[in-house]
Design an enzyme around this catalytic site. Sequence first.
Site, PDB file in Angstrom:
ATOM      1  N   ASP A   4       1.052  -1.641   0.183  1.00 43.55           N
ATOM      2  CA  ASP A   4       0.199   0.543   0.196  1.00 43.55           C
ATOM      3  C   ASP A   4       1.110   1.024  -0.089  1.00 43.55           C
ATOM      4  OD1 ASP A   4       0.683   0.947   2.620  1.00 43.55           O
ATOM      5  OD2 ASP A   4      -1.429  -0.315   3.486  1.00 43.55           O
ATOM      6  N   ILE A   5       0.451   2.858  -0.379  1.00 45.09           N
ATOM      7  CA  ILE A   5       0.687   3.239  -0.413  1.00 45.09           C
ATOM      8  C   ILE A   5       1.514   4.167   0.963  1.00 45.09           C
ATOM      9  CG2 ILE A   5       0.672   5.919  -1.355  1.00 45.09           C
ATOM     10  CD1 ILE A   5      -1.237   5.091  -3.628  1.00 45.09           C
ATOM     11  N   GLU A  15      -6.287   1.971  -1.001  1.00 48.46           N
ATOM     12  CA  GLU A  15      -4.628   1.942  -1.800  1.00 48.46           C
ATOM     13  C   GLU A  15      -4.300   0.911  -1.299  1.00 48.46           C
ATOM     14  OE1 GLU A  15      -3.891   3.178   2.346  1.00 48.46           O
ATOM     15  OE2 GLU A  15      -5.371   3.462   1.402  1.00 48.46           O
TER      16      GLU A  15
END
Length: 181
Positions: free
Chosen positions: A50-51, A93
Amino acid sequence: NAAAVRRLEALATTDPMTGHLNKRALEAEFERRLRAAARFRRPLALVVLDIDRFKSVNDTYGHAVGDVVIKGLGAVLSRCRRETDAVARFGGEEFVVVCEETDAAGALLLAERIREELMRQVFPTERGELRVTCSLGVAAFPGDGADFAALFAKADGALYVAKQSGRNQSRVAGSAAVRAA
């Protein structure tokens, strides 16, 4: 009718923002691939990513820019994945990559390619250029688990360790393996 059925199937299995599989379709695809890996005694790896600090992207630049960043990560995943890899937007995300015939070391190499490619990506905004990073966790069948839930939990745990260790890095489940910028 056949075209309409194909369109409905695509809508039911694909994330509209990225064009990758959605969570439900990924779980079904993973089960199919896991059965083959078990039957033929082949490795299978899962990469969860994930970001980093994505909430601050949305809070600072707005959700429209956040969507551009998610699409950008989806494009990075399309460029970095192998033809045999299945990629899905798992939610928000968070993304998952299923790597057939790949052990943890091979999946770590893919994770690092993804991480490095996303770091090079520039997102233009009204406030100037935006760059983001991601953290990644890797787990592999059979050593880290025999089903999706177990492998996902191990890869997600490795992702959590990457986040706690400073972000922008890849970690392998049950290992101290790490690479960071």
